[in-house]
Scaffold this motif. Structure first.
Motif, PDB file in Angstrom:
ATOM      1  N   SER A 168      32.931  41.723  38.493  1.00 44.90           N
ATOM      2  CA  SER A 168      32.062  41.725  39.668  1.00 44.90           C
ATOM      3  C   SER A 168      31.589  40.322  40.040  1.00 44.90           C
ATOM      4  N   GLY A 169      32.249  39.311  39.500  1.00 42.28           N
ATOM      5  CA  GLY A 169      31.860  37.935  39.789  1.00 42.28           C
ATOM      6  C   GLY A 169      32.215  37.517  41.200  1.00 42.28           C
ATOM      7  N   PRO A 170      31.761  36.342  41.630  1.00 40.35           N
ATOM      8  CA  PRO A 170      32.010  35.867  42.985  1.00 40.35           C
ATOM      9  C   PRO A 170      33.492  35.582  43.211  1.00 40.35           C
ATOM     10  N   TYR A 207      45.185  40.747  32.218  1.00 39.21           N
ATOM     11  CA  TYR A 207      45.385  42.199  32.327  1.00 39.21           C
ATOM     12  C   TYR A 207      44.077  42.984  32.346  1.00 39.21           C
ATOM     13  N   ILE A 208      42.934  42.304  32.206  1.00 37.53           N
ATOM     14  CA  ILE A 208      41.663  43.016  32.078  1.00 37.53           C
ATOM     15  C   ILE A 208      40.651  42.650  33.158  1.00 37.53           C
ATOM     16  N   VAL A 209      40.846  41.542  33.866  1.00 35.35           N
ATOM     17  CA  VAL A 209      39.949  41.143  34.944  1.00 35.35           C
ATOM     18  C   VAL A 209      40.788  40.679  36.125  1.00 35.35           C
ATOM     19  N   GLY A 210      40.112  40.195  37.162  1.00 31.75           N
ATOM     20  CA  GLY A 210      40.799  39.736  38.361  1.00 31.75           C
ATOM     21  C   GLY A 210      40.930  40.848  39.381  1.00 31.75           C
ATOM     22  N   SER A 211      41.248  40.450  40.619  1.00 25.69           N
ATOM     23  CA  SER A 211      41.393  41.428  41.691  1.00 25.69           C
ATOM     24  C   SER A 211      42.262  40.855  42.792  1.00 25.69           C
ATOM     25  N   ARG A 235      31.933  27.747  40.304  1.00 25.14           N
ATOM     26  CA  ARG A 235      32.628  28.620  41.244  1.00 25.14           C
ATOM     27  C   ARG A 235      34.135  28.512  41.068  1.00 25.14           C
ATOM     28  N   GLU A 236      34.621  27.279  40.861  1.00 32.20           N
ATOM     29  CA  GLU A 236      36.060  27.078  40.673  1.00 32.20           C
ATOM     30  C   GLU A 236      36.537  27.726  39.372  1.00 32.20           C
ATOM     31  N   VAL A 237      35.729  27.630  38.316  1.00 30.04           N
ATOM     32  CA  VAL A 237      36.115  28.260  37.052  1.00 30.04           C
ATOM     33  C   VAL A 237      36.169  29.772  37.204  1.00 30.04           C
ATOM     34  N   LEU A 238      35.189  30.342  37.893  1.00 36.64           N
ATOM     35  CA  LEU A 238      35.208  31.787  38.108  1.00 36.64           C
ATOM     36  C   LEU A 238      36.399  32.201  38.957  1.00 36.64           C
ATOM     37  N   ARG A 239      36.742  31.368  39.947  1.00 37.48           N
ATOM     38  CA  ARG A 239      37.939  31.654  40.738  1.00 37.48           C
ATOM     39  C   ARG A 239      39.169  31.588  39.846  1.00 37.48           C
ATOM     40  N   GLY A 240      39.185  30.592  38.968  1.00 34.60           N
ATOM     41  CA  GLY A 240      40.298  30.492  38.045  1.00 34.60           C
ATOM     42  C   GLY A 240      40.387  31.691  37.117  1.00 34.60           C
ATOM     43  N   ALA A 241      39.233  32.227  36.731  1.00 38.48           N
ATOM     44  CA  ALA A 241      39.244  33.414  35.870  1.00 38.48           C
ATOM     45  C   ALA A 241      39.916  34.572  36.565  1.00 38.48           C
ATOM     46  N   ALA A 242      39.630  34.739  37.843  1.00 37.47           N
ATOM     47  CA  ALA A 242      40.253  35.823  38.598  1.00 37.47           C
ATOM     48  C   ALA A 242      41.737  35.590  38.782  1.00 37.47           C
ATOM     49  N   MET A 243      42.142  34.326  38.993  1.00 39.13           N
ATOM     50  CA  MET A 243      43.542  34.036  39.273  1.00 39.13           C
ATOM     51  C   MET A 243      44.382  33.934  38.017  1.00 39.13           C
ATOM     52  N   ALA A 244      43.841  33.311  36.985  1.00 40.98           N
ATOM     53  CA  ALA A 244      44.689  32.899  35.880  1.00 40.98           C
ATOM     54  C   ALA A 244      44.225  33.334  34.511  1.00 40.98           C
ATOM     55  N   GLY A 245      43.129  34.079  34.403  1.00 42.66           N
ATOM     56  CA  GLY A 245      42.687  34.508  33.087  1.00 42.66           C
ATOM     57  C   GLY A 245      41.966  33.416  32.341  1.00 42.66           C
ATOM     58  N   LEU A 246      41.169  32.604  33.016  1.00 45.83           N
ATOM     59  CA  LEU A 246      40.464  31.523  32.337  1.00 45.83           C
ATOM     60  C   LEU A 246      39.205  31.996  31.634  1.00 45.83           C
ATOM     61  N   THR A 271      49.298  41.324  48.344  1.00 44.69           N
ATOM     62  CA  THR A 271      48.742  41.182  46.999  1.00 44.69           C
ATOM     63  C   THR A 271      48.187  42.529  46.552  1.00 44.69           C
ATOM     64  N   VAL A 272      48.489  42.910  45.331  1.00 45.04           N
ATOM     65  CA  VAL A 272      48.288  44.277  44.844  1.00 45.04           C
ATOM     66  C   VAL A 272      47.050  44.381  43.962  1.00 45.04           C
ATOM     67  N   ASP A 273      46.209  45.347  44.233  1.00 45.10           N
ATOM     68  CA  ASP A 273      45.033  45.611  43.405  1.00 45.10           C
ATOM     69  C   ASP A 273      45.404  46.647  42.341  1.00 45.10           C
ATOM     70  N   TYR A 274      46.277  46.242  41.432  1.00 49.69           N
ATOM     71  CA  TYR A 274      46.717  47.155  40.384  1.00 49.69           C
ATOM     72  C   TYR A 274      45.549  47.507  39.455  1.00 49.69           C
ATOM     73  N   ARG A 275      45.657  48.658  38.805  1.00 54.04           N
ATOM     74  CA  ARG A 275      44.614  49.090  37.889  1.00 54.04           C
ATOM     75  C   ARG A 275      44.593  48.212  36.639  1.00 54.04           C
ATOM     76  N   LEU A 276      43.391  47.989  36.133  1.00 52.50           N
ATOM     77  CA  LEU A 276      43.197  47.067  35.018  1.00 52.50           C
ATOM     78  C   LEU A 276      43.121  47.798  33.678  1.00 52.50           C
ATOM     79  N   ALA A 277      43.456  47.059  32.628  1.00 47.72           N
ATOM     80  CA  ALA A 277      43.259  47.527  31.254  1.00 47.72           C
ATOM     81  C   ALA A 277      41.819  47.178  30.834  1.00 47.72           C
ATOM     82  N   PRO A 278      41.298  47.866  29.827  1.00 48.80           N
ATOM     83  CA  PRO A 278      41.923  48.905  29.006  1.00 48.80           C
ATOM     84  C   PRO A 278      41.870  50.306  29.600  1.00 48.80           C
ATOM     85  N   GLU A 279      41.214  50.454  30.759  1.00 49.09           N
ATOM     86  CA  GLU A 279      41.114  51.786  31.355  1.00 49.09           C
ATOM     87  C   GLU A 279      42.495  52.346  31.702  1.00 49.09           C
TER      88      GLU A 279
END
Length: 352
Positions: free
Chosen positions: A70-72, A120-124, A6-17, A145-153
């Motif tokens: 769409s992760g937790p 630039y491609i994941v996170g929210s 769970r912490e790693v997935l949180r890190g992925a959203a925050m920091a691109g892990l 905190t801003v829900d900016y649009r993600l790449a590559p879209e």
């Protein structure tokens, strides 16, 4: 293992892990795990081992990034209020979703415009509510905190426009939110740090919103890292790595990372004039893929007469503070970040 996952997935959203290696490289990484950990600080090695084991079991980021979206996410706290707002976007751009944390009309408190990480491609922004609530609690400030649009879209043109629209909205609605318009800082981690750097440059160039600080946490600043510029072999081995960086930047720019004709407007490190930017804090780990580009950006800010603080945490990998927050290194790193914000807001920087 469930907690660490769970912490790693949180890190992925925050920091691109969420850097994922191709299958052959993943097998090689597993075979050379002891060497990969040699440069990691001892207290961070257990988290690094678990991150690498999880990464080895997952598909490459080029396949996984949509699933990761769409992760937790960590559940928000109940003691710090927040609201979801849909605000006007830039001219010709769609509305932008922001989460407003700890607003209180009738006050004049400092504020942070936060941009989340994720290569630039994941996170929210929704995934950033809980950590932003913690910052709001410590500093008695408002956080948007801003829900900016993600790449590559969407390329950098659209996401930077989203963030600037949110900054303009925050400044224009300062009284409604209980914000002192003279004490607005930018904060971002990883790709969010890259976005914060681009936003500070845009605010300077357009003379749109005065900023009291930019706080860049292991910011993603240079598309050349991992593409045309190699790093020492012990750097960028844990979490976000060179192949992931190339994919993230290529997606963000809509152009091959490292190419000579990359649009410089999307790459903070390629901007030649850094003068006139707000006081800056940059924090990064010594084995983070971004360490060289972050140190160089700090050096260039100093040369441009921008008050700059640089913290390099020895033996720390990308996102270490998100996945190993109870370690001494992470606590000192976070304390330095909070102290920098407190000073920017007019305090003495002492962290209680």
């Amino acid at each position: 293992m469930t907690l660490l996952r769970r912490e790693v997935l949180r890190g992925a959203a925050m920091a691109g892990l969420g850097a994922m290696l191709p299958p052959a490289a993943r097998a090689a990484a597993a075979a050379t795990m002891p060497g990969a950990l040699d440069a990691v600080a001892p207290e961070l090695r257990p988290a690094a081992e678990k991150i690498q084991a999880m990464i080895a079991a997952m598909p490459p980021i080029t396949q996984a990034y949509r699933t990761m979206r769409s992760g937790p996410i960590p559940p928000p706290a109940t003691d710090i209020p927040y609201t979801e707002q849909h605000i006007p976007g830039a001219a010709g751009q769609p509305p932008v979703t922001v989460y407003v944390i700890n607003a209180r009309a009738g006050t004049r408190r400092p504020a942070i415009l936060h941009t989340h990480g994720g290569g630039y491609i994941v996170g929210s922004a929704r995934g950033s509510i809980a950590p932003c609530q913690d910052i709001a609690r410590q500093l008695d400030c408002v956080v948007v905190t801003v829900d900016y649009r993600l790449a590559p879209e969407t390329t950098y043109i659209g996401s930077v426009a989203d963030n600037h629209a949110a900054l303009l909205w925050l400044h224009a609605h300062a009284a409604d939110l209980g914000v002192d318009p003279a004490r607005i800082a930018l904060l971002g981690e990883s790709a969010g740090g890259g976005h914060a750097a681009l936003l500070a440059l845009m605010a300077r160039d357009r003379r749109s919103v005065p900023l009291c600080a930019q706080v860049l946490i292991y910011p993603m600043l240079d598309d050349r890292t991992g593409s045309t510029r190699t790093v020492p072999p012990f750097i960028g081995r844990i979490g976000w790595d060179a192949p992931a960086n190339v994919f993230g930047w290529t997606s963000f720019l809509g152009h091959p990372a490292g190419a000579s004709d990359v649009p410089a407007a999307g790459v903070p490190a390629r901007i030649t004039d850094l003068s006139g930017l707000p006081p800056t804090f940059i924090g990064v780990g010594s084995v983070d893929l971004f360490v060289d580009e972050d140190v160089d950006y700090a050096r260039r800010l100093i040369a441009a007469a921008v008050p700059t603080e640089l913290v390099v945490t020895p033996g720390a990998f990308h996102g270490f503070d998100a996945v190993a927050p109870e370690t001494g290194l992470a606590k000192r790193f976070t304390a330095a970040k909070i102290a920098a914000l407190r000073r920017a807001f007019g305090g003495d920087g002492v962290v209680a």
